[in-house]
Design an enzyme around this catalytic site. Structure first.
Site, PDB file in Angstrom:
ATOM      1  N   CYS A 137     -25.751  20.427  -2.103  1.00  0.00           N
ATOM      2  CA  CYS A 137     -25.585  20.267  -0.648  1.00  0.00           C
ATOM      3  C   CYS A 137     -26.395  21.327   0.078  1.00  0.00           C
ATOM      4  CB  CYS A 137     -24.128  20.407  -0.222  1.00  0.00           C
ATOM      5  SG  CYS A 137     -22.959  19.824  -1.412  1.00  0.00           S
ATOM      6  N   GLU A 209     -25.906  12.869  -2.438  1.00  0.00           N
ATOM      7  CA  GLU A 209     -26.729  13.192  -1.259  1.00  0.00           C
ATOM      8  C   GLU A 209     -27.626  12.000  -0.901  1.00  0.00           C
ATOM      9  OE1 GLU A 209     -26.957  15.707   0.920  1.00  0.00           O
ATOM     10  OE2 GLU A 209     -25.317  16.804   0.017  1.00  0.00           O
TER      11      GLU A 209
HETATM   12  C1  NSP Z   1     -24.025  15.384   3.294  1.00  0.00           C
HETATM   13  C2  NSP Z   1     -24.453  16.811   3.526  1.00  0.00           C
HETATM   14  N1  NSP Z   1     -24.876  17.559   2.487  1.00  0.00           N
HETATM   15  C3  NSP Z   1     -25.245  18.860   2.749  1.00  0.00           C
HETATM   16  C4  NSP Z   1     -25.223  19.407   3.994  1.00  0.00           C
HETATM   17  C5  NSP Z   1     -25.669  20.816   4.216  1.00  0.00           C
HETATM   18  N2  NSP Z   1     -24.578  21.691   4.328  1.00  0.00           N
HETATM   19  C6  NSP Z   1     -24.762  18.608   5.003  1.00  0.00           C
HETATM   20  N3  NSP Z   1     -24.675  19.051   6.274  1.00  0.00           N
HETATM   21  N4  NSP Z   1     -24.377  17.301   4.779  1.00  0.00           N
END
Ligand code: NSP
Length: 228
Positions: A137, A209
């Site tokens: 993430c 993701e």
């Molecule tokens: C789905 C997702 N993945 C990661 C991030 C980064 N923190 C985020 N804002 N959103």
């Protein structure tokens, strides 16, 4: 020559991360052509994603074996709730959406599945599982942010520029670097079996993701013919 644990992980997930850069949603942020309705869906789902993601840091802090790790999770928790979620609140304001409305967003299937996976992995293991669940993430957003920032017009875009500037910023990069340092520290003493398990968590969250970008691009919620 031995490579660091983070490099070993990166080598495995790099093809998945590269595919983000050609995903229409990410490309649309980069060249400024992204449809605003898609961005609103993303922003709302991401806001409630970040609430669950913040819980992950609280789990990490509770499982930390030393003060520096506890401090890192505290920093990540604070950084997400304030710095990162402020970006979403600012975008929402531009569309007349209040912070309360954002918080009341109905969760999509992908957001529910992704955060449930991260939280279960973090709950099942020690601090090493938590940092593994966080890594894709944090690191992949920085990877995307930096890649998009190579094109100066992405950084300057009147609407999507803030997104690119946030995830390519030195503040965000510093937090990501600390996560990478922690996984490297863990990698020095972890058994091959543990390393394989941690690597698999990063691979699975990297797949999630991609699914999140797809959910945003296609404005999906739950893939069933009726809603109740
Ligand atoms: C789905 C997702 N993945 C990661 C991030 C980064 N923190 C985020 N804002 N959103």
């Amino acid at each position: 020559m031995t490579i660091s644990f983070s490099q070993q992980i990166f080598n495995r997930v790099e093809p998945v991360w590269q595919s983000y850069l050609t995903h229409p949603f990410v490309k649309g942020i980069g060249d400024g052509t992204l449809d605003k309705a898609k961005f609103i869906h993303y922003m709302k789902q991401d806001y409630i994603y970040l609430i669950e993601y913040s819980r992950l840091f609280a789990i990490g802090a509770s499982k930390a074996n030393d003060l520096s790790t506890m401090t890192l999770f505290g920093e990540l928790l604070h950084g997400t709730l304030s710095f990162e979620m402020d970006l979403h609140r600012q975008y929402a304001e531009k569309f007349g959406i209040s912070a309360e409305e954002l918080e009341a967003t109905e969760p999509s299937a992908t957001m529910t599945s992704y955060t449930s996976y991260m939280l279960s992995q973090a709950s099942l293991g020690g601090v090493e599982n938590t940092i593994a669940a966080v890594l894709a993430c944090a690191w992949s957003y920085n990877y995307i942010g930096k890649a998009l920032a190579e094109n100066p017009s992405s950084k300057e875009h009147e609407f999507y520029g803030d997104w690119v500037n946030t995830y390519s910023s030195s503040e965000f990069t510093e937090l990501v670097d600390k996560c990478i340092q922690l996984i490297d520290q863990i990698g020095k003493t972890a058994s091959p079996e543990t390393k394989k398990k941690l690597e698999d968590i990063v691979v699975n969250t990297s797949y999630y993701e991609y699914m999140f970008w797809d959910m945003a691009e296609n404005i999906t919620m739950w893939d069933v013919p009726v809603t109740v």
